[in-house]
Design a protein around this motif. Sequence first.
Motif, PDB file in Angstrom:
ATOM      1  N   HIS A 132      -6.335   0.232   3.220  1.00  0.00           N
ATOM      2  CA  HIS A 132      -6.875   0.731   1.948  1.00  0.00           C
ATOM      3  C   HIS A 132      -7.588   2.079   2.106  1.00  0.00           C
ATOM      4  N   MET A 156      -2.963  -2.529 -10.284  1.00  0.00           N
ATOM      5  CA  MET A 156      -3.777  -3.633  -9.772  1.00  0.00           C
ATOM      6  C   MET A 156      -5.196  -3.473 -10.304  1.00  0.00           C
ATOM      7  N   ASN A 190       0.822  -1.212   0.000  1.00  0.00           N
ATOM      8  CA  ASN A 190       0.000   0.000   0.000  1.00  0.00           C
ATOM      9  C   ASN A 190       0.849   1.251   0.000  1.00  0.00           C
ATOM     10  N   ASN A 191       0.255   2.310  -0.509  1.00  0.00           N
ATOM     11  CA  ASN A 191       0.802   3.647  -0.287  1.00  0.00           C
ATOM     12  C   ASN A 191      -0.126   4.370   0.674  1.00  0.00           C
ATOM     13  N   PHE A 192       0.413   4.750   1.818  1.00  0.00           N
ATOM     14  CA  PHE A 192      -0.387   5.446   2.839  1.00  0.00           C
ATOM     15  C   PHE A 192       0.648   6.138   3.728  1.00  0.00           C
ATOM     16  N   TYR A 193       1.139   7.283   3.227  1.00  0.00           N
ATOM     17  CA  TYR A 193       2.302   7.934   3.839  1.00  0.00           C
ATOM     18  C   TYR A 193       2.070   8.356   5.282  1.00  0.00           C
ATOM     19  N   GLU A 194       0.811   8.473   5.685  1.00  0.00           N
ATOM     20  CA  GLU A 194       0.519   8.761   7.077  1.00  0.00           C
ATOM     21  C   GLU A 194       1.118   7.683   7.987  1.00  0.00           C
ATOM     22  N   SER A 222      -7.852  14.318   4.022  1.00  0.00           N
ATOM     23  CA  SER A 222      -7.764  13.081   4.791  1.00  0.00           C
ATOM     24  C   SER A 222      -7.605  13.397   6.275  1.00  0.00           C
ATOM     25  N   GLY A 248      -2.731   6.941  -9.133  1.00  0.00           N
ATOM     26  CA  GLY A 248      -3.298   6.528  -7.842  1.00  0.00           C
ATOM     27  C   GLY A 248      -3.225   7.563  -6.743  1.00  0.00           C
ATOM     28  N   PHE A 249      -2.275   8.492  -6.813  1.00  0.00           N
ATOM     29  CA  PHE A 249      -2.171   9.449  -5.701  1.00  0.00           C
ATOM     30  C   PHE A 249      -3.368  10.374  -5.621  1.00  0.00           C
ATOM     31  N   ARG A 280     -12.693   6.345   0.981  1.00  0.00           N
ATOM     32  CA  ARG A 280     -11.625   6.815   0.099  1.00  0.00           C
ATOM     33  C   ARG A 280     -12.208   7.097  -1.280  1.00  0.00           C
ATOM     34  N   CYS A 299      -0.687   3.212 -10.248  1.00  0.00           N
ATOM     35  CA  CYS A 299       0.127   4.128  -9.438  1.00  0.00           C
ATOM     36  C   CYS A 299       1.133   4.827 -10.344  1.00  0.00           C
ATOM     37  N   LYS A 306      -7.224   8.628   0.669  1.00  0.00           N
ATOM     38  CA  LYS A 306      -7.703   7.637   1.639  1.00  0.00           C
ATOM     39  C   LYS A 306      -8.184   8.302   2.925  1.00  0.00           C
ATOM     40  N   TYR A 320      -3.162  15.131   4.130  1.00  0.00           N
ATOM     41  CA  TYR A 320      -3.201  14.786   2.701  1.00  0.00           C
ATOM     42  C   TYR A 320      -4.407  15.457   2.068  1.00  0.00           C
ATOM     43  N   SER A 331      -6.325   9.279  -5.526  1.00  0.00           N
ATOM     44  CA  SER A 331      -7.365   8.531  -4.798  1.00  0.00           C
ATOM     45  C   SER A 331      -7.143   8.620  -3.294  1.00  0.00           C
ATOM     46  N   HIS A 337      -6.313   0.260 -11.196  1.00  0.00           N
ATOM     47  CA  HIS A 337      -5.633   1.281 -10.385  1.00  0.00           C
ATOM     48  C   HIS A 337      -4.192   1.346 -10.877  1.00  0.00           C
TER      49      HIS A 337
END
Length: 322
Positions: A225, A148, A85-89, A177, A238-239, A230, A142, A243, A196, A241, A140
């Motif tokens: 996710h 994916m 996943n990408n979820f920089y938080e 977010s 993808g960025f 989201r 990225c 979350k 975000y 989208s 999706h």
Amino acid sequence: MLSQSMVTDEKFFLNRRKFLGLGAGALALGASYEAQALFGLGGSNDIPLNWKEDPSMSLYPVAKNPLFNVFLDEVTAEEEAARYNNFYEFGSHKEIFQAAQELKIRPWTVEVSGEVGNPKIWDIDELLSGMDLEERIYRHRCVEAWSMVVPWTGFGLRQLMEKSDVLSSAKYVKFTSFMDPKTAPGQRQSWYPWPYVEGLTIEEAAHELTFMVTGVYGHPLPKQHGAPLRLATPWKYGFKSSKSIDKIEFTSERPVSFWEQIQPKEYGFWANVNPGVPHPRWPQNMERVLGKDTYRPTEMFNGYGEMVAGLYTNLEDQMLYR
Ligand SMILES: Nc1nc2c(c(=O)[nH]1)N[C@H]1C(S)=C(S)[C@@H](COP(=O)(O)O)O[C@H]1N2
Ligand SMILES: [Mo]
């Protein structure tokens, strides 16, 4: 920095595979999905899929909308999507699925504000029960050149726009977010412009592809996710989208998104997928298929060109493809 990790993503992946090939490192690799596959550590039992305790569980599964399964792509295995996943938080790398379990998703409110006749702070469960939910299989893509195919559950943003009575003065929508540095270690890294933020034009927001996601693979969204809400805009990188959204603001001014603030030459407002426009530091014509060792050619607007190309006529002066 994202820019750094975006460069190293591919290399890192290949290096890890080489590392595995030497027969070492099951421990160091932890729960990576490559390790799962190679060492048979797996089964889905150790994947933190918190939806089992989710109060919206009884809403799922919902009916599929066959209009959005036109590509006959192979759907990505749930375990693969849930582990990468990408979820920089929760960290500037892909294996945040454990860390993300700290996110508290109840109570959760979504504030709809700005240029609307009916501003409202929605309780998430009231919001979910008031919407017509459907399942859509979406691609999706990225910006880091992996992709994916995922069965999302959710509702068209247009439904919420109608309930909110969006005014004609609204030209953009801004998604914000959650902000909670206590549970999200990435948000303690103050060089990032938290929270975000992402945005769309009002035409894009009202487009039927623009989907507010509440679930995946026939059950509520796991935290990694972006539970409990989201975005999915499958013709964009993808960025876009966002979350774990808790604010949706309709505005007359174009929002500046998170990555645009960090690196505006590389990540813009539009970010439409275009295989012919390389990222300044890597090509965009191919993509790695998540969970496989295969690559496939990237398609214009990620394959959704027929539906969305009309959104961009007379915008040739804009940086549409970054
Ligand atoms: N709040 C938030 N939303 C985000 C991100 C993020 O770091 N924070 N990363 C984006 C990026 S770059 C991608 S590719 C997708 C990844 O979604 P997934 O992890 O569910 O596959 O989420 C997007 N939404
Ligand atoms: Mo991404």
